[in-house]
Motif scaffolding. Structure first.
Motif, PDB file in Angstrom:
ATOM      1  N   LEU A 206       8.153  -3.888  32.315  1.00  0.00           N
ATOM      2  CA  LEU A 206       7.755  -4.044  33.721  1.00  0.00           C
ATOM      3  C   LEU A 206       6.494  -4.900  33.838  1.00  0.00           C
ATOM      4  O   LEU A 206       6.391  -5.748  34.741  1.00  0.00           O
ATOM      5  N   SER A 210       6.535  -8.438  35.718  1.00  0.00           N
ATOM      6  CA  SER A 210       5.711  -8.666  36.914  1.00  0.00           C
ATOM      7  C   SER A 210       4.943  -9.980  36.804  1.00  0.00           C
ATOM      8  O   SER A 210       4.821 -10.721  37.788  1.00  0.00           O
ATOM      9  N   LEU A 213       7.522 -12.947  37.185  1.00  0.00           N
ATOM     10  CA  LEU A 213       7.913 -13.117  38.586  1.00  0.00           C
ATOM     11  C   LEU A 213       6.771 -13.717  39.401  1.00  0.00           C
ATOM     12  O   LEU A 213       6.997 -14.567  40.272  1.00  0.00           O
ATOM     13  N   MET A 214       5.548 -13.268  39.112  1.00  0.00           N
ATOM     14  CA  MET A 214       4.385 -13.822  39.809  1.00  0.00           C
ATOM     15  C   MET A 214       4.247 -15.314  39.503  1.00  0.00           C
ATOM     16  O   MET A 214       4.005 -16.126  40.410  1.00  0.00           O
ATOM     17  N   TYR A 233       4.773  -7.376  43.204  1.00  0.00           N
ATOM     18  CA  TYR A 233       4.538  -7.652  41.784  1.00  0.00           C
ATOM     19  C   TYR A 233       3.323  -6.876  41.264  1.00  0.00           C
ATOM     20  O   TYR A 233       3.324  -6.413  40.112  1.00  0.00           O
ATOM     21  N   ILE A 234       2.303  -6.739  42.091  1.00  0.00           N
ATOM     22  CA  ILE A 234       1.120  -5.972  41.687  1.00  0.00           C
ATOM     23  C   ILE A 234       1.482  -4.503  41.499  1.00  0.00           C
ATOM     24  O   ILE A 234       1.050  -3.858  40.530  1.00  0.00           O
ATOM     25  N   MET A 236       4.443  -3.364  40.741  1.00  0.00           N
ATOM     26  CA  MET A 236       5.243  -3.327  39.516  1.00  0.00           C
ATOM     27  C   MET A 236       4.338  -3.337  38.292  1.00  0.00           C
ATOM     28  O   MET A 236       4.569  -2.600  37.318  1.00  0.00           O
ATOM     29  N   CYS A 237       3.283  -4.147  38.337  1.00  0.00           N
ATOM     30  CA  CYS A 237       2.330  -4.222  37.229  1.00  0.00           C
ATOM     31  C   CYS A 237       1.613  -2.889  37.043  1.00  0.00           C
ATOM     32  O   CYS A 237       1.459  -2.414  35.911  1.00  0.00           O
ATOM     33  N   TYR A 610      -3.935 -12.830  36.001  1.00  0.00           N
ATOM     34  CA  TYR A 610      -3.839 -13.073  37.442  1.00  0.00           C
ATOM     35  C   TYR A 610      -4.640 -14.302  37.861  1.00  0.00           C
ATOM     36  O   TYR A 610      -4.219 -15.069  38.735  1.00  0.00           O
TER      37      TYR A 610
END
Length: 656
Positions: A206, A210, A213-214, A233-234, A236-237, A610
């Motif tokens: 996961l 994430s 996908l980001m 996404y955050i 999910m992270c 990020y």
């Protein structure tokens, strides 16, 4: 003996425990008060009004209030749980839960009085230092320093309300427990919660997913970038991170079992790490999230601050620029030349570039969308002759141009562009040839997008439309742009005068006065403003980062402190199977290393990850990543100091 006597005697007996809790309260009060001095200072309020700093100050104070509540509540709950046997003894001797709550109220009354008096005294002293640092960063000319009674009221109010809520929650907590539960509360963590390494592997998947996908979203390969998608996404992270941390020890055991020699050689350390991660998973998860937050925000602010000279160079190719239209910024040439020659540095270059200002529409799904923002139309030939920018546009086509990669695109899924002259009613359609980016003129709020068309098309449109639709970019370079502030001030004064604008905003606040549409930008003012704003952001982020670092240290301290008795019992058991002091110290060192550095390593990867994904379009990308790594290195140094101090104390308590 009254309840008051019992509470006071208990306070004296447990003074070391109370000092830790009072220290947390003092810290929270000091931080709240120091920061509140910014909220109630009129000079600072005036200086930051109508700028992003104004919203930043209010937002950070709200975050500090939440931080203080969480910080105080965690320290108090940990403190209360560590007294399980004490409460159990009181109940065994015939006290009721109501009596225990009365003792807690008396104790906390003493703590509140001590914390508020000492905390506000400390805060009053240190607030001046904090205040002067902010004044220096924002470059505000304030002679005196004054405290406001509102700061005292606000800080005391937030602290008392937080404590009241915590006491109410504590009352419910005490009310739900039986005598045996209270006595054994510190031993509940020994329950084995299952061996689920596959759940941890799912968490890793996961996490990786994430980030992928980001990345694909920010590069536009799978979907349009939206706040909702980024939030998903955050989340999910965060979920993946929790699963990974909760099963981290089991993941290690799962993979090391594949090599029996390594597994049996480190079996005690591996099982101990697995045990610690089960017991500390919530704390380690919190520390990891705090570390990721610190690395992201401090790394981003520090990277941007250090990259300001390069950003200015990339985004402001000319030392000064203003845009003239039929109704705005009509300065006579003689007066303009006089102003440009009045400074302490010599004018070296002066350029004037014509453009058309018309109503613009882009086509999406068969329908035209009209844009209200200022988008100049420029000839590719004029661009080449005046600015030496080599861009060729085919007849009947157009290129949408952005001043930088981070500016939002206007051409997504668009096939054609329509320009219209409202006065004559004539409209012209151009097929979209493509889009590009780069600062061939200065980036400002009114010059982020351009439409570039073929020169023959440009001349055809120019011939048909009203002359009122023709404007001009005025671009200037000087020998030393850092000495052009006086020229900027005179030119700004002239622009305000010719446009009949009266305002109390200073030159930095006018950068955000988009409704006034001054269409004027100066490299030196942009540079000074960026230094001021980003310097403030960096200082605040370092301030918040220190809070997070201290809070994570306190969280670990309370957990380790509460588990010292458990550590002693484990040590006695290991002694019976032949473990020596030296071996036990090595086991404790490995255990503490994992607890201190795994969250920091994971948090650093997430924070820098990020930054790397979200800031791909920034002009100083490589410098930003490098400076973020420097922040991580400094963070590791602080953590190492804290680790060695904690290890020394823990080993002394458990073994010696």
């Amino acid at each position: 003996m009254t309840f008051k006597d019992i509470a006071i005697k208990n306070f004296k007996f447990n003074v070391k425990r109370y000092i830790s809790y009072i220290g947390c309260s003092l810290f929270s009060i000091t931080v709240l008060f120091i920061y509140s001095t910014l909220l109630y200072n009129k000079e600072i309020e005036r200086a930051v009004k109508h700028t992003p700093i104004e919203g930043m100050i209010n937002m950070i104070f709200g975050a500090l209030v939440v931080f203080s509540f969480v910080f105080i509540s965690y320290s108090y709950i940990s403190f209360t749980k560590s007294r399980g046997k004490e409460f159990g003894l009181f109940l065994t001797l015939g006290m009721t839960k109501k009596d225990i709550n009365r003792i807690i109220r008396v104790e906390n009354s003493l703590i509140v009085i001590i914390s508020l008096i000492v905390g506000l005294l400390i805060a009053t002293v240190f607030s001046r230092v904090f205040f002067m640092i902010i004044v220096r960063i924002l470059n505000i000319g304030i002679e005196g320093y004054a405290l406001s009674y509102k700061s005292y009221i606000l800080t005391s109010g937030v602290f008392l309300v937080s404590l009241l809520i915590i006491l109410i929650l504590t009352k419910f907590y005490i009310g739900k427990l039986e005598i045996t539960d209270i006595i054994k509360v510190s031993r509940k963590g020994d329950i084995y919660k299952g061996y689920r390494p596959l759940l941890g592997i799912l968490g890793l998947i996961l996490l990786i997913l994430s980030f992928l996908l980001m990345y694909f979203t920010f590069t536009g390969k799978i979907s349009k970038r939206t706040g909702g998608m980024v939030s998903l996404y955050i989340i999910m992270c965060l979920v993946g991170l929790y699963l990974t941390i909760s099963q981290f020890g089991n993941i290690l055991i799962y993979f090391t079992k594949k090599n029996k020699e390594i597994y049996f050689r480190n079996i005690i350390g591996l099982t101990d790490i697995s045990y610690r991660f089960r017991q500390y998973k919530n704390i380690l998860y919190t520390i990891t999230v705090l570390s990721a937050t610190v690395v992201f925000f401090i790394g981003l602010c520090y990277g941007v601050y250090m990259g300001i000279p390069d950003m200015i160079k990339a985004e402001q190719p000319y030392d000064m620029m203003y845009i003239e239209t039929n109704t705005r910024n009509n300065i006579p040439s003689a007066e303009l030349d006089k102003i440009l020659k009045s400074g302490d540095t010599k004018l070296t270059e002066k350029k004037h570039m014509e453009f058309l200002q018309m109503k613009i529409a882009t086509r999406q799904k068969g329908q035209y969308r009209w844009w209200t923002r200022f988008i100049p139309i420029i000839s590719d030939q004029i661009l080449k002759e005046i600015l030496e920018v080599d861009i060729d546009v085919s007849r009947g086509k157009a290129i949408l141009w952005k001043t930088s990669d981070e500016v939002m695109s206007l051409s997504e899924n668009e096939k054609s562009i329509k320009v219209s002259d409202e006065a004559s009613g004539k409209a012209y359609d151009f097929q979209l040839q493509g889009e590009g980016s780069g600062a061939f003129i200065n980036k400002s709020a009114d010059s982020t997008h351009f439409i570039i068309i073929d020169n023959q098309d440009y001349q055809r449109v120019l011939k048909d439309i009203s002359k009122s639709k023709v404007g001009e970019f005025h671009l200037f370079n000087f020998k030393d742009w850092k000495k052009t502030e006086s020229i900027h001030d005179k030119l700004l004064e002239k622009i305000l005068k010719v446009n009949n604008i009266s305002t109390d905003k200073d030159k930095y606040q006018l950068r955000y006065a988009w409704k006034l549409r001054l269409n004027f930008v100066s490299k030196v003012v942009e540079y000074n403003a960026m230094l001021k704003e980003n310097g403030f952001y960096l200082f605040i982020m370092i301030f918040i980062g220190l809070l997070f670092f201290i809070s994570s240290g306190v969280v670990l301290y309370f957990k380790i402190y509460n588990d010292i008795e458990i550590g002693k019992k484990r040590y006695r058991k290991l002694l019976k199977v032949g473990i020596t002091d030296i071996e036990m110290k090595k086991i404790i060192s490995k255990e503490l290393k994992v607890m201190f550095f795994i969250p920091l390593i994971m948090g650093s990867f997430i924070g820098i990850g990020y930054i790397a994904i979200m800031m791909m379009d920034i002009s100083i990308y490589s410098e930003l990543i490098l400076n973020s790594i420097i922040v991580v290195a400094i963070y590791f140094l602080f953590q190492m100091v804290f680790y060695f101090i904690t290890k020394k104390k823990y080993i002394a308590e458990v073994i010696e």
